[in-house]
Design an enzyme around this catalytic site. Structure first.
Site, PDB file in Angstrom:
ATOM      1  N   CYS A 258      26.016   7.537   6.985  1.00  0.00           N
ATOM      2  CA  CYS A 258      25.569   6.155   6.864  1.00  0.00           C
ATOM      3  C   CYS A 258      26.614   5.183   7.394  1.00  0.00           C
ATOM      4  CB  CYS A 258      25.268   5.811   5.416  1.00  0.00           C
ATOM      5  SG  CYS A 258      23.992   6.862   4.735  1.00  0.00           S
TER       6      CYS A 258
ATOM      7  N   THR B 236       0.846  -1.197   0.000  1.00  0.00           N
ATOM      8  CA  THR B 236       0.000   0.000   0.000  1.00  0.00           C
ATOM      9  C   THR B 236       0.879   1.245   0.000  1.00  0.00           C
ATOM     10  OG1 THR B 236      -1.681  -1.212   1.209  1.00  0.00           O
ATOM     11  CG2 THR B 236      -1.845   1.197   1.262  1.00  0.00           C
TER      12      THR B 236
HETATM   13  N1  PMP Z   1      22.239   7.243  -2.026  1.00  0.00           N
HETATM   14  C1  PMP Z   1      22.909   8.296  -1.532  1.00  0.00           C
HETATM   15  C2  PMP Z   1      23.958   8.953  -2.363  1.00  0.00           C
HETATM   16  C3  PMP Z   1      22.628   8.766  -0.251  1.00  0.00           C
HETATM   17  O1  PMP Z   1      23.302   9.806   0.251  1.00  0.00           O
HETATM   18  C4  PMP Z   1      21.631   8.112   0.512  1.00  0.00           C
HETATM   19  C5  PMP Z   1      21.285   8.578   1.920  1.00  0.00           C
HETATM   20  N2  PMP Z   1      22.376   8.591   2.807  1.00  0.00           N
HETATM   21  C6  PMP Z   1      20.955   7.022  -0.063  1.00  0.00           C
HETATM   22  C7  PMP Z   1      21.284   6.619  -1.325  1.00  0.00           C
HETATM   23  C8  PMP Z   1      19.879   6.276   0.700  1.00  0.00           C
HETATM   24  O2  PMP Z   1      18.701   7.037   0.754  1.00  0.00           O
HETATM   25  P1  PMP Z   1      17.515   6.685   1.762  1.00  0.00           P
HETATM   26  O3  PMP Z   1      17.905   7.247   3.091  1.00  0.00           O
HETATM   27  O4  PMP Z   1      16.310   7.370   1.171  1.00  0.00           O
HETATM   28  O5  PMP Z   1      17.348   5.208   1.779  1.00  0.00           O
END
Ligand code: PMP
Length: 385
Positions: free
Chosen positions: A333, A247
């Site tokens: 990340c 959804t």
């Molecule tokens: N690709 C890049 C270049 C990013 O900087 C990020 C986010 N850190 C992502 C992908 C992942 O995006 P999302 O947080 O929407 O999963």
């Protein structure tokens, strides 16, 4: 202290590559979809139709912003899922006889880890590195490709350094030699910051994320050129024309559309303003001892990666935090792990250990940059190790 109060007290937020504050229009659109327009887009009655209209309105805004037809935009849970769908979906559809995938060596984990997983499943992954000068060369990608290649994937703007990859040159050169290769671009850090048009990039697939453009977390989109075959990753009720079942999150999608609508007309004005801010920040840093700039001069003005040599990023990050200044170490990340991506750009050892990423918006103020610079100077004096 309540989270909101703590957040308001956070005076200088310079971590916009990690996520952005949702804009008012996005919040209002999400609230409207939760309080008034809360039907399921798949329902056949009026409430369902209204929800479907909200989703399709956002789809049209996003499609227009990258110069494609609405029917080619599919909503996902974020760019991580979009990138998974690009790699797994294309290799699933075309990979039976074409087992090679070419990516850049500086991709986000959502591309790199997915490629590694496909490698374990029998695909050959070629990772193209920048040359000695830290720049990518289209010829290196062309050379890596052959008739067994199903996909070339490269990002538009590197999330750690702001380096702008030569996507158009690479995709055009690859397609000139091998037109059947599918091209995918992770445009997350470029969307609404630089012009992003599918045609100009020569991209068959494009990944986008809502929360990097002042939308809400948990929503993204993928552009898939008409005629491309993509094997779905999430199967079920065949929403999004069967490309992504589940959804649709109407509130998040509506917020994504509202944010895109607000930003689309001002991409070049904001780019100019961000460029001025980057210049100002670099001037402030230029006199500082042991501070090196890791971002290229012609990189995205929104991401400025620096190193304080001899001061570990995490320690410096927390010192800055104590002064109310929020930045990230390398990439948000990678949660403190030393970044392999920086190494690819020749930033290694002590310089990589001391890397900080400052990421701004066009609304960042000069006073905020001043506050960062002052806190950094104090940190260089006080922080040890
Ligand atoms: N690709 C890049 C270049 C990013 O900087 C990020 C986010 N850190 C992502 C992908 C992942 O995006 P999302 O947080 O929407 O999963």
């Amino acid at each position: 202290m309540p989270v909101l109060e703590r957040f308001e007290k956070m005076s200088v937020y310079l971590d916009n590559a990690a996520t952005t504050k949702p804009c008012k229009a996005a919040v209002e659109a999400a609230v409207a979809a939760m309080t008034e327009n809360y039907g399921n887009p798949s329902s056949l009655h009026r409430a369902g139709l209204d929800a479907q209209l909200a989703v399709d309105r956002a789809r049209k805004i996003i499609a227009d912003s990258i110069g494609v037809d609405s029917g080619c935009i599919y909503f996902t849970s974020g760019a991580t899922e979009s990138n998974n769908l690009a790699l797994r979906g294309i290799s699933g559809a075309y990979g039976r006889n074409r087992k090679k995938i070419v990516i850049s060596a500086v991709e986000h984990a959502s591309v790199e880890e997915t490629a590694s997983d496909l490698e374990k499943k029998g695909f050959e992954i070629v990772r193209v590195s920048p040359r000695e000068d830290g720049r990518f060369c289209a010829a290196d990608f062309v050379q890596a490709c052959d008739a067994s290649t199903c996909l070339v994937s490269m990002m538009l703007v590197n999330n750690e350094t702001g380096y702008i990859l030569p996507v158009k040159e690479v995709f055009s050169a690859v397609k000139r030699r091998l037109p059947e290769i599918v091209t995918h671009c992770d445009c997350v850090q470029g969307y609404m910051k630089l012009p992003v048009k599918a045609g100009a990039l020569n991209a068959d697939l494009i990944s986008l994320s809502g929360h990097k453009i002042h939308g809400v977390k948990g929503v993204g989109a993928i552009y898939i050129k008409k005629g491309m075959r993509v094997t779905p990753v999430v199967t079920g009720g065949k929403q999004e024309k069967g490309i992504r079942s589940g959804t649709e999150s109407v509130p998040l999608i509506a917020a994504f559309g509202a944010a895109a609508e607000e930003l689309a007309p001002t991409v070049s004005d904001r780019y100019e303003r961000a460029s001025g801010l980057k210049k100002l920040l670099l001037e402030k840093l230029s006199g500082m001892e042991n501070v090196a700039v890791n971002s290229p001069e012609d990189g995205s003005p929104y991401i400025i990666n620096i190193s304080v040599i001899g001061r570990r990023s995490e320690i410096m990050l927390h010192f800055l935090e104590s002064k109310g200044v929020y930045v990230s170490s390398g990439s948000a990340c990678s949660k403190g792990q030393q970044s392999g991506v920086l190494g690819q750009f020749g930033i290694k050892d002590k310089r990589a250990d001391g890397a900080l990423r400052v990421s701004i918006t066009a609304e960042t103020t000069e006073a905020e940059l001043e506050a960062f610079a002052e806190a950094l100077i104090e940190g260089i004096e006080k922080v040890r190790g």
